[in-house]
Design a protein around this motif. Structure first.
Motif, PDB file in Angstrom:
ATOM      1  N   GLN A  97       3.882   2.465  -4.896  1.00 14.54           N
ATOM      2  CA  GLN A  97       2.810   3.189  -5.557  1.00 14.54           C
ATOM      3  C   GLN A  97       1.640   3.489  -4.624  1.00 14.54           C
ATOM      4  O   GLN A  97       0.854   4.405  -4.889  1.00 14.54           O
ATOM      5  N   LEU A 136       7.846  -2.495 -10.337  1.00 14.44           N
ATOM      6  CA  LEU A 136       8.234  -1.125 -10.019  1.00 14.44           C
ATOM      7  C   LEU A 136       9.088  -0.573 -11.159  1.00 14.44           C
ATOM      8  O   LEU A 136      10.312  -0.536 -11.076  1.00 14.44           O
ATOM      9  N   GLU A 140       8.096   4.967 -12.500  1.00 10.71           N
ATOM     10  CA  GLU A 140       7.245   5.046 -11.311  1.00 10.71           C
ATOM     11  C   GLU A 140       8.086   5.187 -10.046  1.00 10.71           C
ATOM     12  O   GLU A 140       7.716   5.908  -9.115  1.00 10.71           O
ATOM     13  N   ASP A 143       9.208   8.879  -9.989  1.00 16.05           N
ATOM     14  CA  ASP A 143       8.063   9.785  -9.801  1.00 16.05           C
ATOM     15  C   ASP A 143       7.614   9.794  -8.344  1.00 16.05           C
ATOM     16  O   ASP A 143       7.403  10.857  -7.748  1.00 16.05           O
ATOM     17  N   HIS A 144       7.448   8.614  -7.770  1.00 19.10           N
ATOM     18  CA  HIS A 144       6.983   8.532  -6.386  1.00 19.10           C
ATOM     19  C   HIS A 144       8.064   8.989  -5.416  1.00 19.10           C
ATOM     20  O   HIS A 144       7.770   9.656  -4.418  1.00 19.10           O
ATOM     21  N   GLU A 170      15.026   8.584 -16.578  1.00 17.67           N
ATOM     22  CA  GLU A 170      13.785   8.620 -15.801  1.00 17.67           C
ATOM     23  C   GLU A 170      13.923   9.547 -14.587  1.00 17.67           C
ATOM     24  O   GLU A 170      12.969  10.222 -14.194  1.00 17.67           O
TER      25      GLU A 170
END
Length: 235
Positions: A97, A136, A140, A143-144, A170
């Motif tokens: 992140q 994590l 996320e 997305d990252h 996801e």
């Protein structure tokens, strides 16, 4: 107690100061993932096993390995040095992140992700951190990863069968399309236990799907698994 090291054909992985030891999942992913380019990111590197495997397979590539656990990062660096690969493997102690890739994107992303919801039972805080999805979450992660992946790149990971639906959904939410899906059984008579998955930003005309067994009828490595890992296992 597990050994504090694991020896492969091309390198030795020390693991005495790392919460997550060398395991079948990491070996599977390191041998199965493909790299279409020269920049590779290993998310949650642990001992550095997958980074070392990718460095062995793709000799012209540079691997960036990240992990949130300082002890794991120190051990991964030492393993890279001992393998003579420190010039091609750089290790950073940071969360995904907080990682920006130095302003560049990666052709390949590999990750053996944490997947336990809640708090997994472990006497080791480091192992709990490494295994818990709270550090994590899948959303996320994708997305990252989508921001860090090149337009033609691939992200590869391994997940338990019970988590496949969540991870696949996801990935779609993050704009990543399935490219390869390999369902794995421990032995033929048992249900699928895990999935090897590869995603990319580009939609493919046909997803490469397969189903394999890790063990043969004699209890040893299946022909598929033996061929996949031939360049790594000693015997």
């Amino acid at each position: 107690m597990p050994n504090d090291y694991f020896t492969f054909k091309g390198f030795t992985v020390r693991q005495d100061r790392c919460a997550m030891k060398v395991g079948t999942d990491g070996v599977l992913l390191g041998a199965w993932a493909r790299s279409p380019g020269r920049r590779i990111l290993d998310i949650g590197t642990g001992t550095g096993l997958i980074a070392l495997m990718m460095a062995q397979r793709y000799t012209g590539a540079h691997i960036t390995a990240i992990d949130i656990e300082p002890g794991a990062c120190a051990q991964a660096r030492e393993n890279a040095v001992a393998a003579g690969m420190a010039d091609r493997i750089s290790v950073s102690n940071c969360r995904l992140q907080d990682f920006d890739g130095g302003g560049a994107c990666f052709d390949t992303i590999v990750c053996n992700p944490p997947f336990y919801s809640g708090t997994p039972r472990s006497k080791s805080p480091e192992r709990t951190l490494a295994r818990s999805a709270s550090s994590l979450p899948a959303g996320e992660l994708f997305d990252h990863a989508a921001h860090l992946l090149t337009d033609d790149g691939q992200m590869s990971l391994i997940v338990p069968a019970a988590c496949f639906g969540t991870f696949d959904a996801e990935a779609a939410m993050a704009g990543l399309w399935p490219h390869r899906v390999c369902a794995l059984r421990t032995v033929a008579r048992k249900p699928v236990s895990r999935y090897l998955l590869a995603y990319g930003k580009q939609r493919t005309d046909g997803v490469e799907r397969s189903e394999e067994c890790i063990m043969g009828t004699d209890g040893g490595r299946s022909a598929w698994y033996a061929a996949l890992t031939e360049d790594f296992y000693l015997g």
